[in-house]
Enzyme design. Structure first.
Site, mmCIF file in Angstrom:
data_model
loop_
_atom_site.group_PDB
_atom_site.id
_atom_site.type_symbol
_atom_site.label_atom_id
_atom_site.label_comp_id
_atom_site.label_asym_id
_atom_site.label_seq_id
_atom_site.Cartn_x
_atom_site.Cartn_y
_atom_site.Cartn_z
ATOM 1 N N CYS A 33 64.166 32.937 98.009
ATOM 2 C CA CYS A 33 65.260 33.205 97.069
ATOM 3 C C CYS A 33 65.229 34.698 96.754
ATOM 4 C CB CYS A 33 65.056 32.387 95.802
ATOM 5 S SG CYS A 33 66.140 32.913 94.461
ATOM 6 N N GLU A 66 57.359 10.597 107.004
ATOM 7 C CA GLU A 66 58.761 10.287 107.323
ATOM 8 C C GLU A 66 58.966 10.391 108.830
ATOM 9 O OE1 GLU A 66 61.806 12.696 105.580
ATOM 10 O OE2 GLU A 66 60.872 12.662 103.602
ATOM 11 N N GLU A 107 59.333 18.238 100.818
ATOM 12 C CA GLU A 107 59.582 19.246 101.855
ATOM 13 C C GLU A 107 59.876 20.625 101.261
ATOM 14 O OE1 GLU A 107 62.498 17.809 104.644
ATOM 15 O OE2 GLU A 107 61.025 16.544 105.626
ATOM 16 N N TRP A 122 71.665 14.787 111.020
ATOM 17 C CA TRP A 122 71.825 16.197 110.663
ATOM 18 C C TRP A 122 71.822 17.142 111.861
ATOM 19 C CZ3 TRP A 122 67.149 17.846 112.397
ATOM 20 C CH2 TRP A 122 66.056 16.986 112.259
ATOM 21 N N PHE A 149 74.975 8.205 107.503
ATOM 22 C CA PHE A 149 74.868 7.861 108.925
ATOM 23 C C PHE A 149 73.467 8.107 109.483
ATOM 24 C CE2 PHE A 149 79.498 8.512 108.456
ATOM 25 C CZ PHE A 149 79.853 7.187 108.710
ATOM 26 N N HIS A 150 72.500 8.273 108.603
ATOM 27 C CA HIS A 150 71.100 8.387 109.037
ATOM 28 C C HIS A 150 70.540 6.974 109.137
ATOM 29 C CE1 HIS A 150 66.866 9.445 109.079
ATOM 30 N NE2 HIS A 150 67.170 10.730 109.104
ATOM 31 N N ARG A 157 71.048 19.644 97.577
ATOM 32 C CA ARG A 157 69.720 19.447 96.988
ATOM 33 C C ARG A 157 68.900 20.719 97.152
ATOM 34 N NH1 ARG A 157 66.704 15.385 101.369
ATOM 35 N NH2 ARG A 157 67.089 16.702 103.172
ATOM 36 N N CYS A 199 65.591 28.090 92.149
ATOM 37 C CA CYS A 199 64.795 29.261 92.484
ATOM 38 C C CYS A 199 63.348 28.936 92.134
ATOM 39 C CB CYS A 199 65.289 30.458 91.665
ATOM 40 S SG CYS A 199 64.051 31.764 91.531
ATOM 41 N N CYS A 204 67.049 36.299 94.189
ATOM 42 C CA CYS A 204 67.677 36.611 92.896
ATOM 43 C C CYS A 204 66.821 37.597 92.091
ATOM 44 C CB CYS A 204 67.909 35.325 92.106
ATOM 45 S SG CYS A 204 66.413 34.647 91.380
ATOM 46 N N GLU A 227 73.778 11.299 103.713
ATOM 47 C CA GLU A 227 72.923 10.689 104.731
ATOM 48 C C GLU A 227 73.344 9.273 105.089
ATOM 49 O OE1 GLU A 227 68.913 13.310 104.443
ATOM 50 O OE2 GLU A 227 69.077 11.671 102.992
HETATM 51 C C1 GAL Z 1 63.861 14.938 105.505
HETATM 52 C C2 GAL Z 1 63.946 14.729 104.005
HETATM 53 C C3 GAL Z 1 64.503 13.377 103.649
HETATM 54 C C4 GAL Z 1 65.710 13.067 104.477
HETATM 55 C C5 GAL Z 1 65.350 13.185 105.928
HETATM 56 C C6 GAL Z 1 66.483 12.855 106.863
HETATM 57 O O1 GAL Z 1 63.840 16.280 105.839
HETATM 58 O O2 GAL Z 1 62.670 14.866 103.418
HETATM 59 O O3 GAL Z 1 64.806 13.339 102.275
HETATM 60 O O4 GAL Z 1 66.731 13.957 104.148
HETATM 61 O O5 GAL Z 1 64.955 14.502 106.205
HETATM 62 O O6 GAL Z 1 66.107 13.020 108.205
#
Ligand code: GAL
Length: 674
Positions: A161, A308, A153, A316, A358-359, A114, A118, A163, A356
């Protein structure tokens, strides 16, 4: 108290990123029922929905989103509707490979993840603008629309970038900043190493090069890159404003400080939003989170949105710890205590496939009979009791100054030491303030400092004389300041302030620095007080400053390490090294006492956080017990219900509180203080 969130939703914003396009419609009714049961008031919809609404260029199908939006409004749930521009569909790169971003070494970043665009690409911008226009027009009058969520974000994965399209945009940006090539040559000190440009056309991004790059070029590229993303944001905002003038807009800022200059962005947001992912494995995680919350709140001096957070584990990091029972609730209240009017999660329903899977999510793979759903739903039910808090904020007597450009610069190369991380430096100064339970605003040096009793400047390496003068004037007028080493060294183009270090702060601090003596990695130097200094030392020649502590060994033995200088009507304290934690705390405690700053609540047990939100509707004392064991806390005098004093009530339970409050392990009390 005016409250954007109360006006739009009637209460706290509580919910999650909702990605219904990942599921068949048969799941959506269950989603609505579970959201209602969990007390969800708002969801962020469509963030990664571009490919699902525009399967081919220019051909939009909003059918699924119409049905989602209708379901939301039928269930009284607001939509924080995304403009969907965060992740272009594969067809964009396929037809226009020039929209893909490039790293400094020339690597092209491919689709398949994702944020593969640019920011300066006119093709990306054109497609994004057309999509935003379509989304805005379609949902302008939809009853579910509560807030616009622009992109996602910005700069999280691709802050810069390199380029050719970006190179050309950079040259235009430089033209605006410098006017002509002579001014650029002057600012960038290009007589050095034969870098002089004959025309702006010759300038390139700071791509991979044989040795050290020109520091001013590197710094300007960071500024340009943040501005390029800001242009994308403003392009979208302008469309939304035109189509829906009354709907507020936001975009979610992300933890790592170094990507975009949020202080420059903040004036363009109607409400500040932040995504917070404290690491349960990290011992200082709640203090680090508090630092960022204090930064976000201070951007507008108003409530902000926790847009969030993870209900439990992320996926991650290399090792992804779940939040222990009670931690998600406790950490959510920590954000609320520090000014959040929203508690939102990533994400609603845990993805079955994709990166994601396993998030954690509010509805995990195991469905609602799970800890994540039960704990989040319980919090949703509880938050409604705090509606009166909406719109109130934290009144901080202390400012911690942290400048974006200077932070970028001090993390550059070819400096006296490579150990000068801005984040780590800020945190070393913030930590004792958190422990002292004083409220702190994390601000940029250009804000009005006169309302603060103490200003802490961990490191302001790159500062123009006019900005430095604001700090000098602050102290002259009676302010208290604590500053650490390697501040006031260069201007905003990284040219050294001549006449002796630290140029614009010499009179203020009452000494000169003859030479920097950075310590080797992990090195330490003894201090006369019995503590140690780390990271840095320097050769100070006093000119009026009082010496509070001296280096006690090595080549600088006997020379000043910590100084204090009465200047004008105020006082400036200086640290020529990074003292150990206890010494740092002692220096800051002394400055707090001299500045007349008291703890929100004195004598608290270790690991208990106390923050007060206040507004025209009242005062609320948040007590957060980060320990696993129970603790007892004494409330301030006069707050108990005796002798006609207003009784403090725990808003979460309705209990009238006595002089002492028992806080369970990981427990929270929100005491209404009248
Ligand atoms: C954020 C992002 C979300 C999701 C989340 C997972 O950085 O905006 O889309 O990926 O992390 O922790």
């Amino acid at each position: 108290m005016s409250s954007l969130v109360r006006d739009r939703l009637g209460g706290f914003a509580f919910g999650a990123d909702y990605n219904p396009e990942q599921w068949s419609e048969s799941v959506w009714d269950e989603d609505m029922a579970l959201m209602k049961a969990a007390g969800v008031t708002m969801v962020s919809v469509g963030i990664f929905g571009w490919a699902a609404v525009e399967a081919e260029p220019g051909s939009y199908d909003f059918g699924w989103l119409d049905r989602v939006m209708d379901r939301l409004s039928a269930n009284g749930i607001g939509a924080c509707l995304a403009t969907m521009t965060a992740s272009p569909p594969p067809w964009l790169a396929h037809r226009h490979p020039e929209t893909l971003p490039r790293r400094a070494d020339g690597t092209v970043l491919s689709p398949g993840s994702r944020q593969h665009y640019c920011p300066s690409s006119p093709v990306y911008r054109e497609h994004a603008a057309r999509l935003v226009e379509a989304v805005a027009t379609r949902y302008a009058d939809h009853p579910a629309l509560a807030l616009w969520h622009i992109n996602n974000e910005y700069g999280c994965h691709v802050p810069e970038c390199f380029c050719d399209v970006s190179a050309s945009a950079f040259r235009s940006w430089l033209g605006v900043r410098y006017g002509d090539v002579d001014a650029l040559n002057d600012a960038w000190s290009t007589t050095f190493w034969s870098q002089r440009y004959a025309a702006l056309d010759e300038v390139l991004p700071p791509r991979a090069a044989p040795s050290f790059l020109n520091p001013a070029q590197v710094l300007d590229y960071k500024r340009f890159s943040s501005d390029a993303l800001l242009e994308c944001y403003l392009m979208e905002k302008e469309i939304l404003r035109r189509v829906t003038p009354d709907v507020p807009v936001t975009t979610n800022f992300v933890g790592a400080w170094h990507r975009i200059d949020v202080a420059k962005w903040a004036p363009h947001l109607d409400v500040v939003s932040y995504d917070s992912y404290p690491d349960p494995h990290e011992p200082d995680t709640v203090i680090q989170a508090a630092f960022m919350y204090d930064r976000m709140r201070a951007l507008h001096g108003k409530p902000w949105l926790l847009l969030e957070q993870a209900p439990s584990a992320v996926n991650w990091r290399t090792h992804n710890a779940p939040k222990a029972p009670g931690e998600m609730r406790l950490w959510s209240y920590q954000a609320v205590a520090r000014g959040a009017d929203a508690v939102m999660y990533f994400q609603w329903r845990q993805s079955r496939g994709g990166a994601e899977r396993f998030h954690s999510a509010m509805v995990p793979h195991g469905g609602p009979i799970t800890r994540a759903y039960t704990e989040t739903a319980a919090l949703g039910a509880e938050l409604g009791r705090l509606d009166a808090v909406l719109g109130s904020t934290v009144d901080a007597p202390v400012a911690l100054v942290s400048d974006w450009s200077s932070g970028w610069a001090v993390q550059g190369s070819a400096l006296p030491s490579a150990d000068l991380g801005q984040e780590e430096t800020d945190f070393a100064h913030y930590r004792p303030l958190w422990t002292a339970r004083v409220a702190v605003d994390v601000v940029s040096p250009s804000v009005d400092l006169s309302r603060y009793r103490l200003v802490v400047v961990p490191n302001l390496y790159a500062v123009d004389v006019a900005v430095a003068e604001r700090l000098v004037e602050y102290v002259r007028a009676g302010g208290h300041l604590v500053m650490s080493f390697f501040s006031g060294i260069v201007d905003s183009a990284e040219r050294v302030h001549l006449g002796g270090y630290p140029g614009p702060f010499r009179d203020l601090l009452g000494f000169g620095v003859d030479e920097f003596w950075p310590l080797p990695p992990g090195g330490a130097v003894a201090l006369g007080s019995g503590g140690v200094g780390t990271h840095w030392s320097e050769w100070i020649t006093p000119a009026g400053a009082e010496v509070l502590d001296r280096f006690a060994d090595g080549e600088l033995a006997g020379r000043p390490a910590i100084t204090r200088h009465a200047f004008g009507d105020g006082v400036a304290t200086y640290l020529a090294t990074r003292p150990d934690e206890a010494t740092m705390a002692a220096v800051l405690d002394r400055a707090l006492a001299e500045a007349g700053v008291a703890a929100v609540l004195p004598d608290l047990p270790a690991g208990v956080e106390a923050v007060e939100r206040r507004g025209s509707g009242g005062r609320w004392l948040f007590l957060l017990n980060h320990n696993k064991h129970a603790v007892t806390v004494r409330l301030p005098e006069g707050s108990e219900g005796a002798e006609g004093a207003a009784g403090a009530v725990d808003v979460l339970t309705g209990d009238v509180l006595g002089a002492e409050v028992e806080l369970a392990g990981r427990g929270v009390v929100v005491a209404r203080m009248g």
